[in-house]
Design a protein around this motif. Structure first.
Motif, PDB file in Angstrom:
ATOM      1  N   ARG A   1       0.427  -1.331   0.310  1.00  0.00           N
ATOM      2  CA  ARG A   1       0.684  -0.050   0.062  1.00  0.00           C
ATOM      3  C   ARG A   1       1.081   1.206   0.322  1.00  0.00           C
ATOM      4  O   ARG A   1       0.809   2.092  -1.034  1.00  0.00           O
ATOM      5  CB  ARG A   1      -0.805  -0.396   1.024  1.00  0.00           C
ATOM      6  CG  ARG A   1      -2.344  -0.746   0.925  1.00  0.00           C
ATOM      7  CD  ARG A   1      -2.088  -1.994   1.231  1.00  0.00           C
ATOM      8  NE  ARG A   1      -3.547  -3.224   0.121  1.00  0.00           N
ATOM      9  CZ  ARG A   1      -3.438  -4.039   0.048  1.00  0.00           C
ATOM     10  NH1 ARG A   1      -2.406  -4.749   0.114  1.00  0.00           N
ATOM     11  NH2 ARG A   1      -4.943  -4.421  -0.078  1.00  0.00           N
ATOM     12  N   ALA A   2       1.543   0.703   1.181  1.00  0.00           N
ATOM     13  CA  ALA A   2       2.523   2.240   0.673  1.00  0.00           C
ATOM     14  C   ALA A   2       3.924   2.825  -0.333  1.00  0.00           C
ATOM     15  O   ALA A   2       3.587   3.834  -1.331  1.00  0.00           O
ATOM     16  CB  ALA A   2       3.969   1.784   2.233  1.00  0.00           C
ATOM     17  N   SER A   3       4.240   1.621  -0.992  1.00  0.00           N
ATOM     18  CA  SER A   3       4.210   1.785  -2.791  1.00  0.00           C
ATOM     19  C   SER A   3       3.471   2.554  -3.899  1.00  0.00           C
ATOM     20  O   SER A   3       3.513   3.226  -4.504  1.00  0.00           O
ATOM     21  CB  SER A   3       4.747   0.427  -3.116  1.00  0.00           C
ATOM     22  OG  SER A   3       5.954   0.730  -4.344  1.00  0.00           O
ATOM     23  N   PHE A   4       2.671   2.101  -3.617  1.00  0.00           N
ATOM     24  CA  PHE A   4       1.132   2.166  -4.018  1.00  0.00           C
ATOM     25  C   PHE A   4       0.888   4.329  -3.733  1.00  0.00           C
ATOM     26  O   PHE A   4       1.006   5.117  -5.361  1.00  0.00           O
ATOM     27  CB  PHE A   4       0.005   1.629  -4.255  1.00  0.00           C
ATOM     28  CG  PHE A   4      -1.307   2.420  -4.724  1.00  0.00           C
ATOM     29  CD1 PHE A   4      -1.445   2.461  -6.067  1.00  0.00           C
ATOM     30  CD2 PHE A   4      -2.453   3.538  -4.198  1.00  0.00           C
ATOM     31  CE1 PHE A   4      -2.237   3.333  -7.001  1.00  0.00           C
ATOM     32  CE2 PHE A   4      -3.538   4.133  -4.879  1.00  0.00           C
ATOM     33  CZ  PHE A   4      -3.106   3.977  -6.186  1.00  0.00           C
ATOM     34  N   ILE A   5       1.190   4.423  -2.965  1.00  0.00           N
ATOM     35  CA  ILE A   5       0.897   6.108  -2.473  1.00  0.00           C
ATOM     36  C   ILE A   5       2.088   6.535  -3.319  1.00  0.00           C
ATOM     37  O   ILE A   5       1.683   8.002  -3.533  1.00  0.00           O
ATOM     38  CB  ILE A   5       1.571   6.531  -1.089  1.00  0.00           C
ATOM     39  CG1 ILE A   5      -0.116   5.631  -0.849  1.00  0.00           C
ATOM     40  CG2 ILE A   5       1.476   7.941  -0.646  1.00  0.00           C
ATOM     41  CD1 ILE A   5       0.010   5.697   1.367  1.00  0.00           C
ATOM     42  N   GLY A   6       3.226   6.020  -3.248  1.00  0.00           N
ATOM     43  CA  GLY A   6       4.934   6.799  -4.201  1.00  0.00           C
ATOM     44  C   GLY A   6       4.105   6.826  -5.670  1.00  0.00           C
ATOM     45  O   GLY A   6       5.209   6.833  -6.335  1.00  0.00           O
ATOM     46  N   SER A   7       3.865   5.993  -6.776  1.00  0.00           N
ATOM     47  CA  SER A   7       3.470   6.253  -7.246  1.00  0.00           C
ATOM     48  C   SER A   7       2.489   7.000  -8.540  1.00  0.00           C
ATOM     49  O   SER A   7       2.469   7.762  -7.960  1.00  0.00           O
ATOM     50  CB  SER A   7       2.292   4.659  -7.398  1.00  0.00           C
ATOM     51  OG  SER A   7       0.881   4.816  -7.139  1.00  0.00           O
ATOM     52  N   SER A   8       2.883   6.861  -9.599  1.00  0.00           N
ATOM     53  CA  SER A   8       2.451   7.396 -11.166  1.00  0.00           C
ATOM     54  C   SER A   8       1.364   8.013 -10.686  1.00  0.00           C
ATOM     55  O   SER A   8       0.546   9.871 -10.592  1.00  0.00           O
ATOM     56  CB  SER A   8       3.159   7.517 -11.889  1.00  0.00           C
ATOM     57  OG  SER A   8       4.628   7.010 -12.216  1.00  0.00           O
ATOM     58  N   LYS A   9       0.812   7.650 -10.657  1.00  0.00           N
ATOM     59  CA  LYS A   9      -1.176   7.524 -10.465  1.00  0.00           C
ATOM     60  C   LYS A   9      -1.200   8.349  -9.200  1.00  0.00           C
ATOM     61  O   LYS A   9      -2.176   9.567  -9.552  1.00  0.00           O
ATOM     62  CB  LYS A   9      -1.250   6.274 -10.733  1.00  0.00           C
ATOM     63  CG  LYS A   9      -1.802   4.972 -11.482  1.00  0.00           C
ATOM     64  CD  LYS A   9      -2.615   4.372 -11.232  1.00  0.00           C
ATOM     65  CE  LYS A   9      -2.830   3.450 -12.215  1.00  0.00           C
ATOM     66  NZ  LYS A   9      -3.147   1.826 -12.375  1.00  0.00           N
TER      67      LYS A   9
END
Length: 247
Positions: free
Chosen positions: A81-89
């Protein structure tokens, strides 16, 4: 001493004195430190390009292996989940919105956020092409594409979340709220950076380099807009100039 002006009908929101145009002044205060950061980035980049096995064996691999050995279902869920928060989207959606929120009170801060959001991928991909470091290939949990150095997720996270306290300071005068926003932003950036190591798609030195490069980018943009900000003070929601002078 802080001096403010307002009238009874249209009270002003009192901002912290000298609201910076970026988070850079919170991290780097003089050019000697900027030069030191640049030197560390250059040393990491040169080592990653010309002596990557040395860097991996001496620094990266022991940390990466320790992280892999301590994985758990709960941490797997957290770091995905943390990785998604830093994603380009997320960054490309929230970055322009954060800039718009800042622009409503201080156009220079808004322009700074938009500039950092646009410049960050250019800097990131230029460094990736120059260094051309391969990604880790040990127990990856997610796919990773392209060169490894620097970590794009942590650069995107720092460029976005490091600006949140600056925008909050344009709307809220409470020191406690501002400090809480700083703590939250720092925690998010650290967790996002750690998630990329945990998931096995970046070496720890990639994350460190991403943080340092982003700090340098923020310094450069802050200096670029510094004079414009001095000549165009931040405004309250009603369009009145908030004058906060430190004597």
């Amino acid at each position: 001493m802080t001096v403010t002006t307002a009238d009874a009908a249209h009270p002003l929101v009192v901002h912290p004195p000298h609201v910076p145009t970026s988070a850079a002044p919170l991290m780097v205060t003089d050019w000697r430190r900027v030069a030191s950061l640049a030197g560390i980035v250059a040393a990491l980049a040169i080592t990653a390009h010309w002596a990557n096995p040395v860097l991996v064996r001496g620094f990266d691999h022991p940390i990466e292996q320790w992280v892999i050995d301590h994985r758990s279902p709960a941490l797997n869920w957290l770091f995905r989940r943390a990785s998604f928060i830093g994603s380009s989207k997320v960054v490309y959606t929230l970055g322009p919105l954060l800039g718009l929120a800042a622009w409503a009170r201080c156009r220079t801060v808004g322009y700074t956020i938009w500039t950092v959001t646009a410049a960050r991928p250019l800097v990131e991909h230029t460094m990736k092409l120059l260094v051309d470091r391969p990604r880790p290939d040990i127990s990856r949990m997610v796919a990773g594409n392209g060169p490894s150095f620097p970590c794009g997720h942590v650069m995107a996270a720092a460029a976005l979340w490091a600006m949140v306290p600056i925008v909050i300071s344009l709307y809220v005068s409470s020191r406690w709220i501002w400090r809480a926003s700083v703590a939250m932003s720092c925690a998010l950036v650290v967790i996002i950076g750690a998630s990329r190591v945990y998931l096995g798609v970046h070496w720890p030195s990639d994350v460190l380099a991403g943080l340092l490069i982003d700090a340098l980018l923020l310094v450069a943009v802050d200096r670029l807009f510094n004079r414009a900000h001095a000549g165009s003070p931040c405004r309250s929601r009603r369009g009145r100039v908030d004058r906060a002078l430190t004597r």
